[in-house]
Design a protein around this motif. Structure first.
Motif, PDB file in Angstrom:
ATOM      1  N   THR A  31      -0.165  -5.055  -7.491  1.00 16.22           N
ATOM      2  CA  THR A  31       0.415  -3.982  -6.699  1.00 16.22           C
ATOM      3  C   THR A  31      -0.537  -2.793  -6.805  1.00 16.22           C
ATOM      4  O   THR A  31      -1.469  -2.799  -7.622  1.00 16.22           O
ATOM      5  N   PRO A  32      -0.352  -1.775  -5.986  1.00 18.91           N
ATOM      6  CA  PRO A  32      -1.223  -0.597  -6.130  1.00 18.91           C
ATOM      7  C   PRO A  32      -1.180   0.007  -7.538  1.00 18.91           C
ATOM      8  O   PRO A  32      -2.198   0.453  -8.058  1.00 18.91           O
ATOM      9  N   ARG A  33      -0.025  -0.024  -8.158  1.00 19.23           N
ATOM     10  CA  ARG A  33       0.081   0.543  -9.499  1.00 19.23           C
ATOM     11  C   ARG A  33      -0.686  -0.300 -10.515  1.00 19.23           C
ATOM     12  O   ARG A  33      -1.427   0.238 -11.349  1.00 19.23           O
ATOM     13  N   THR A  34      -0.523  -1.624 -10.484  1.00 12.08           N
ATOM     14  CA  THR A  34      -1.233  -2.460 -11.449  1.00 12.08           C
ATOM     15  C   THR A  34      -2.732  -2.432 -11.199  1.00 12.08           C
ATOM     16  O   THR A  34      -3.517  -2.492 -12.141  1.00 12.08           O
ATOM     17  N   ALA A  35      -3.149  -2.317  -9.942  1.00  7.30           N
ATOM     18  CA  ALA A  35      -4.576  -2.212  -9.637  1.00  7.30           C
ATOM     19  C   ALA A  35      -5.143  -0.908 -10.184  1.00  7.30           C
ATOM     20  O   ALA A  35      -6.243  -0.884 -10.755  1.00  7.30           O
TER      21      ALA A  35
END
Length: 74
Positions: A31-35
């Motif tokens: 997800t954008p957060r994990t990336a």
């Protein structure tokens, strides 16, 4: 007297959490957060620390100092 020697009642919530933790790789999604978190810990933090060490390389000398001596060489 206890009928079940050496056995404990297993908490279903702990069993579920243990199974989820052991199989975390099966349910991971980018997800954008994990990336962003991955980028920060793999690229951003080491580059900031490396730049700080490179900028202060040779500036501080900790060996052979006495009380009152400066650790800054220049």
């Amino acid at each position: 007297m206890a009928l079940n020697h050496g056995t404990l009642h297993q908490d279903p919530a702990l069993i579920k959490w243990n199974n989820m933790n052991a199989n975390r790789h099966k349910y991971f999604r980018w997800t954008p957060r994990t990336a962003w978190v991955t980028f920060a810990y793999v690229v951003l933090v080491p580059s900031i620390i490396g730049t700080a060490f490179y900028m202060t390389d040779g500036k501080y000398e900790m060996r052979g100092k006495r009380r009152g001596d400066l650790i800054v060489e220049y």
